[in-house]
Write an enzyme that holds these catalytic residues in place. Sequence first.
Site, PDB file in Angstrom:
ATOM      1  N   SER A  79      -1.255  -6.342   3.008  1.00  0.00           N
ATOM      2  CA  SER A  79      -2.463  -6.139   2.219  1.00  0.00           C
ATOM      3  C   SER A  79      -3.512  -5.365   3.016  1.00  0.00           C
ATOM      4  CB  SER A  79      -2.991  -7.489   1.740  1.00  0.00           C
ATOM      5  OG  SER A  79      -3.968  -7.333   0.739  1.00  0.00           O
ATOM      6  N   HIS A 256       1.989 -10.657  -4.671  1.00  0.00           N
ATOM      7  CA  HIS A 256       1.281 -10.253  -3.457  1.00  0.00           C
ATOM      8  C   HIS A 256       1.471 -11.249  -2.319  1.00  0.00           C
ATOM      9  CE1 HIS A 256      -1.599  -7.431  -1.744  1.00  0.00           C
ATOM     10  NE2 HIS A 256      -2.305  -8.443  -1.254  1.00  0.00           N
TER      11      HIS A 256
END
Length: 284
Positions: A79, A256
């Site tokens: 990320s 994610h």
Amino acid sequence: MGPDNALAFQLADEGYAVWLGNARGNTYSRNHTTRSTEHPYFWRFSWHEIGYFDIPAMIDYALKTNEQGHKSIHYIGHSQGTTVFYTLMSTRPEYNDKIRTAQMLAPVAFMNNMVNPLVRALGPYLGYQNTYSLLFESQEFLPYNDFVLALAYNACGQDSRFSSYCSILYDSSPDGRSNTEQQSGHFRYYDYGKKKNMKVYDLKIPPDYPTNLITSKTHLWYGDNDIMAAVVDVLRLSDTLPNMELHHMEDPEWNHGDFVTNWEVRKYINDPIINLIKEMDAQN
């Protein structure tokens, strides 16, 4: 994930020296030589500063401290850890020579198709120069303290009447996947507003990061159900990278957080990454 499934432990078991990056502003990075966390200037930074200053400092420190004569490292980011990598390698391209492989988990650069409801809700207020952004730009967002922890626990606990609202913030539903209105659609420098942009960049609009200068071997790991790194945005990024390889997760529900917390992360992420690292080391 513990010693049996965490990538850091697995790499250590394979004999690698493992360094865990510590970005400014987190729970473990709250010291400053002259400023207190109560001072507004302590918080006057973005991920640009993390990428431009902090990551190269970490890389150089690791190479120097290791004392084995290595000239490069393997970089693994998730990320924001990918965003700051792109920032560094595009603005200080000489650091590409210090990277053997870069493993980018849930890569985030372009975000105009991102569907995270919290970021979408705050973006129009905190992502532009206005009263809200001026109010928050020099303050800690969601500070880590007993009050915030107690508030989150009581508001989002299973028995809370507000738990359904909390779940919305983490909803991974693919419905409405294309939000083409999200911000500028560019991966670019910080936007100070037209007046200050002219002073800082000599341009009314901030310049884009030149990701075409990222020449290090970059592996992009992405999934279909990622509400922060949409597939179309990852592919758009990949088109700008001259030395990259795509790794698409076959599980359609892979999201994610799965890149670091999924129960099968060892099988689908860790072991393949270690094999790629070994293959690159065998060539050198």
